[in-house]
Design an enzyme around this catalytic site. Structure first.
Site, PDB file in Angstrom:
ATOM      1  CE  LYS A   7      -1.643   7.532  -5.891  1.00 43.27           C
ATOM      2  NZ  LYS A   7      -0.957   7.742  -4.637  1.00 43.27           N
ATOM      3  NE  ARG A   8      -1.361  -3.474  -7.088  1.00 42.24           N
ATOM      4  CZ  ARG A   8      -1.006  -4.728  -6.818  1.00 42.24           C
ATOM      5  NH1 ARG A   8       0.259  -5.050  -6.697  1.00 42.24           N
ATOM      6  NH2 ARG A   8      -1.930  -5.661  -6.711  1.00 42.24           N
ATOM      7  CB  THR A  55       6.303   6.101  -0.086  1.00 41.47           C
ATOM      8  OG1 THR A  55       5.787   4.986  -0.820  1.00 41.47           O
ATOM      9  CG2 THR A  55       6.365   5.754   1.379  1.00 41.47           C
ATOM     10  CG  HIS A  88       2.805  -1.109   6.352  1.00 44.60           C
ATOM     11  ND1 HIS A  88       3.711  -0.154   5.943  1.00 44.60           N
ATOM     12  CD2 HIS A  88       3.510  -2.009   7.061  1.00 44.60           C
ATOM     13  CE1 HIS A  88       4.914  -0.476   6.380  1.00 44.60           C
ATOM     14  NE2 HIS A  88       4.821  -1.602   7.073  1.00 44.60           N
ATOM     15  CE  LYS A 105      -3.199   2.442  -3.383  1.00 43.61           C
ATOM     16  NZ  LYS A 105      -2.191   3.141  -2.565  1.00 43.61           N
ATOM     17  CE  LYS A 165       9.131   6.170  -3.495  1.00 42.18           C
ATOM     18  NZ  LYS A 165       8.378   4.945  -3.822  1.00 42.18           N
TER      19      LYS A 165
HETATM   20  C1  26W Z   1      -2.395  -9.893   2.907  1.00 40.25           C
HETATM   21  C2  26W Z   1      -2.810  -8.931   1.868  1.00 40.25           C
HETATM   22  C3  26W Z   1      -2.126  -7.643   2.040  1.00 40.25           C
HETATM   23  C4  26W Z   1      -0.997  -7.367   1.299  1.00 40.25           C
HETATM   24  C5  26W Z   1      -0.337  -6.175   1.456  1.00 40.25           C
HETATM   25  C6  26W Z   1      -2.593  -6.719   2.938  1.00 40.25           C
HETATM   26  C7  26W Z   1      -1.931  -5.534   3.109  1.00 40.25           C
HETATM   27  C8  26W Z   1      -0.811  -5.264   2.376  1.00 40.25           C
HETATM   28  C9  26W Z   1      -0.029  -4.001   2.596  1.00 40.25           C
HETATM   29  C10 26W Z   1       0.006  -3.676   4.062  1.00 40.25           C
HETATM   30  C11 26W Z   1      -0.550  -2.907   1.776  1.00 40.25           C
HETATM   31  C12 26W Z   1       0.428  -1.809   1.621  1.00 40.25           C
HETATM   32  O1  26W Z   1       1.355  -1.888   0.841  1.00 40.25           O
HETATM   33  N1  26W Z   1       0.216  -0.714   2.336  1.00 40.25           N
HETATM   34  C13 26W Z   1       0.888   0.531   2.012  1.00 40.25           C
HETATM   35  O2  26W Z   1       2.046   0.652   2.804  1.00 40.25           O
HETATM   36  C14 26W Z   1       2.778   1.820   2.438  1.00 40.25           C
HETATM   37  C15 26W Z   1       4.062   1.825   3.216  1.00 40.25           C
HETATM   38  O3  26W Z   1       3.821   2.050   4.561  1.00 40.25           O
HETATM   39  C16 26W Z   1       1.941   3.073   2.671  1.00 40.25           C
HETATM   40  O4  26W Z   1       2.661   4.187   2.235  1.00 40.25           O
HETATM   41  C17 26W Z   1       0.622   2.971   1.925  1.00 40.25           C
HETATM   42  O5  26W Z   1      -0.195   4.072   2.253  1.00 40.25           O
HETATM   43  C18 26W Z   1      -0.067   1.682   2.257  1.00 40.25           C
HETATM   44  O6  26W Z   1      -1.219   1.511   1.453  1.00 40.25           O
END
Ligand code: 26W
Length: 812
Positions: free
Chosen positions: A534-535, A642, A348, A540, A646
């Protein structure tokens, strides 16, 4: 289900009375909510049990979606809706003199995730149940969810999210299914008497993993799956082993709180414990269940698919190996074959800093058996691949490098499929980030573009628009979202376009009222609502939007009579507590808001709203009211997004770089129906290669941009001496990592096009309509169908098959 209003009222009163030994009209709102939730549970109890039994009787293949995060949102409305009794319940409660809206809003929104990844997991749960795919979630029941965000003086402050304070009406504690997870200690191998070896564990910490099951109810009751969340407890037989309460408390600490880091990896010990805890409990429980099928172990991949949502649950691979080797006594080769065929993995993120690696020493100490197995997987990988691919490729793909375990490498090597979440992202994985793996395992790589559930994000969040659509094109689109494209035929219908504009205005009026109630700020619902939710993350680029606001503000100050399209800039974003730069951006935006919202020269031309505590429930309020959807990440950084889907589905026009799924949005909707700007991924990569980017040059040669940037440090915006300076320096001194300055001009230009279009109400509504009509392909139902067909090989169940959405392959 069919249910009369009378019957519902009777059942509801009964439910209330049994639960609270009181009459329903004397209870608190919270009690009224719990009685309703409880009633829903009784209504579905038989079907839920039957679904479970059916899967066992028919030995169907089941999917287990492992995720450290789920963001389901409030469940009450969604459950009633999917069961087909939402209107009945509303009517019944009204007749009883209760207010459904108040009751529904009293439900807590479980924040068991950070953002996109967790929300995607919940959209997928909804789609699996709605398509009849036997698919379950496996996650952690965090005692505290993602922090509650407050602003004090414009600064983000984090408060604990005690979401279980009043209990959770949707969960069932299944202590029968509890398992023991072992952590720490030593492990050594001794002969098992049959010529093999068996591991002996010493001094391990034993943790009781207790599952809490939550039903996942499909649309039209298609099927009921389970979201199983695990909680860490002290095993009763060990209670007296611990001399101190503190030590006992340490056990529970494992599932105490969700790590609030999104796309930012921090290798902390407790996090590793959480990951293994989820994985071990989940895999043990799956294999225990498999035994009920009475099939040989070699058939595991025919009956079980385990999906790992990013690398966080990647220990599934060595844990499955452990059980097959140590407990089931399979040979390495057989166990490995089964493991690879059973597991699949989604990546992701493209950000390097988000890629998980764990120090060898940490894993060795905390999970000695896991380490042995990972080391052996790695040893065999090197042994097998070196003669085939040579040293360089083998080394770059190896799991253990420089004392670190690379979880993405483990995930690719130990599974049969790896996918990205949008076409562009999948291509970048294959061609850039994971190119060496793609050379070795080209057949494993594939794309599954993300999707969203239209049920929550349109049917429920925007009932007026839903009605408009159905009135014009009939109800079939609800189960077959591709049919939304029929709406395109109304592009020239004044009646439909006017009604669409009216619906949007109503949603904006509701949001305006909410803004006034919660922030005290009065905004004009006829202004353009410009939304970025968004975060908070530098890639971003919320700060690009901040510069845009400053640019507008400075134009007004220069000429207070200027004719400017009034806009309400709406933000919602949490920053990771340790991510200082992101928090500084929040402070700067709030400080800009403070100035513009109170400057009489500005009036209604600009208003800035930064919502506190952005999450699923707030998104449901904001999205239907958006005119512009800001998707302005630096190209090549956002895996998919995503929220973009929406917002489009709710008729917002997308302001975007060609990043993530924005590219596919462009393909479906056409670039004339959105506002594209900025560098392309190729251009960004070209800058990386030639290293010629100079933000200072841009700053010095672009007076308009210079003016906006200077406002960060020259006192125009008070109270940001430090934060303004940090932003300014990062953008000029430190050469602007995310090319904000480079994209500024084309962003401003695109915003100007948006203003011009907005003045032509009809033309705007036409494009809005085309956006809605083009958003069908982004239904998570299609995404899940592709996962089920191409990765999991899981079939929808029995008579439920007719509820499958039709296949959707061709662009419209
Ligand atoms: C371990 C720290 C950590 C925590 C969460 C690393 C990475 C993440 C996630 C992979 C980050 C995340 O939420 N990625 C998002 O995933 C969405 C669903 O696929 C995408 O639509 C977003 O673009 C992406 O940033």
């Amino acid at each position: 289900m069919s249910l009369s209003v009378e019957q519902f009222k009777k059942d509801y009163k009964k439910s209330f009375e049994t639960m609270f030994v009181n009459s329903y009209d004397e209870g608190s709102v919270d009690q009224q909510f719990h009685a309703l939730g409880n009633l829903v549970r009784t209504y579905i109890a038989d079907e839920w049990r039957n679904a479970r039994q059916h899967y066992i009787d028919k030995k169907v293949k089941q999917v287990y979606y492992f995720s450290m995060e789920f963001l389901p949102g409030r469940q009450l409305k969604s459950n009633l809706y999917n069961m087909g009794i939402l209107d009945t319940a509303k009517e019944g409660l009204e007749e009883l003199g209760l207010d459904f809206k108040t009751i529904a809003e009293s439900e807590v929104d479980p924040g068991l995730g950070n953002g996109g990844l967790g929300r995607l997991a919940s959209c997928f749960m909804d789609s699996m149940a709605s398509l009849g795919i036997p698919g379950h979630g496996s996650g952690i029941r965090y005692r505290y969810g993602l922090f509650q965000q407050k602003f004090i003086d414009g600064y983000q402050v984090e408060l604990p999210d005690n979401w279980l304070r009043n209990g959770n009406v949707w969960e069932v504690r299944n202590s029968n299914d509890a398992v023991i997870v072992r952590i720490g200690g030593n492990v050594w191998m001794r002969p098992d008497g049959t010529g093999g070896l068996e591991p002996v564990y010493e001094n391990t910490k034993n943790i009781l993993a207790v599952p809490y099951d939550i039903p996942s109810i499909g649309y039209n009751n298609v099927s009921i799956n389970t979201l199983r969340l695990w909680s860490a407890e002290l095993p009763p037989e060990e209670e007296d082993k611990y001399f101190s309460i503190e030590e006992a408390e340490k056990i529970k600490e494992i599932t105490e709180v969700l790590y609030p880091d999104d796309s930012n990896y921090e290798g902390r010990l407790l996090r590793l414990k959480q990951e293994y805890f989820l994985v071990s409990a989940g895999v043990q429980s799956i294999l225990r269940h498999y035994k009920k099928y009475n099939l040989p172990r070699k058939n595991i991949p025919d009956k079980i698919a385990i999906h790992i949502n990013d690398t966080h649950p990647a220990l599934v691979i060595p844990e499955l190996m452990r059980i097959l080797l140590d407990e089931e006594k399979l040979s390495w080769d057989k166990a490995w074959e089964i493991t690879k065929k059973t597991c699949s993995y989604t990546n992701h993120t493209l950000l390097r800093e988000a890629m998980e690696t764990w120090p060898v020493d940490m894993v060795k100490e905390l999970l000695p058996r896991m380490y042995q197995i990972i080391e052996e997987i790695n040893r065999r990988h090197i042994e097998k691949k070196t003669p085939l691919y040579g040293r360089r490729l083998t080394n770059s793909t190896s799991i253990i490098q420089n004392g670190q375990i690379h979880m993405a490498h483990l995930s690719i090597i130990g599974s049969h499929s790896i996918n990205g979440v949008a076409q562009l992202h999948s291509n970048l994985l294959k061609d850039e980030v994971l190119a060496d793996f793609a050379e070795m395992y080209p057949y494993k790589f594939n794309n599954k573009t993300n999707g969203i559930t239209q049920r929550r994000w349109l049917h429920l969040a925007n009932p007026e628009l839903t009605e408009l659509i159905t009135d014009n094109i009939g109800p079939e689109w609800k189960t077959n979202p591709a049919e939304l494209k029929v709406l395109k035929g109304y592009e020239k219908s004044d009646e439909v376009l006017e009604r669409l504009a009216e619906v949007k205005l109503h949603n904006k009026q509701r949001l305006a009222a909410y803004i006034q109630e919660h922030t005290g700020l009065k905004v004009d619902p006829t202004a353009l609502f410009d939304v970025q939710i968004k975060r908070l993350h530098a890639y971003k680029r919320q700060h690009l939007q901040a510069l845009h606001i400053l640019d507008r503000y400075l134009q007004i100050k220069e000429n207070p009579e200027i004719d400017m399209q009034p806009r309400v800039f709406i933000f919602g974003a949490k920053a990771a507590p340790s991510y200082l730069y992101a928090k500084q951006i929040i402070k700067v935006i709030n400080a800009i808001g403070e100035v513009v919202n109170n400057d009489p020269d500005v009036g209604d031309k600009i208003k800035v709203v930064f919502f506190e505590n952005y999450g699923v429930s707030l998104a449901e309020k904001i999205i239907p009211a958006a005119d512009i959807s800001e998707q302005i990440s630096l190209a090549g950084k956002e895996a998919s997004g995503t929220g973009n889907m929406k917002l489009m589905l709710n008729g917002a026009l997308t302001m975007a770089t060609l990043d993530g799924a924005n590219v596919e949005i462009r393909d479906y909707v056409g670039e004339e129906n959105m506002f594209l700007f900025g560098l392309t991924t190729e251009e960004v990569y070209e800058y990386y290669r030639n290293g010629t980017y100079s933000s200072r040059e841009i700053y010095e040669s672009n007076p308009r941009l210079k003016r906006a940037l200077d406002a960060l440090v020259d006192g125009t915006i008070p109270n940001i001496e430090e934060e303004g300076r940090v932003l300014f320096d990062s953008l000029i001194q430190y050469n602007d990592e995310y090319f904000v300055l480079k994209d500024f001009d084309s962003f401003i230009e695109a915003q100007k096009r948006a203003d011009e279009l907005y003045r032509d109400k009809k033309a705007w509504s036409q494009k809005s309509l085309i956006n809605i009509a083009s958003s069908g392909p982004f239904s998570a139902d299609y995404t899940i169908q592709r996962y089920a067909d191409e990765i999991w090989k899981a079939q929808p169940q029995g008579e439920l098959t007719e509820n499958r959405v039709h296949s959707f392959d061709e662009p419209i």
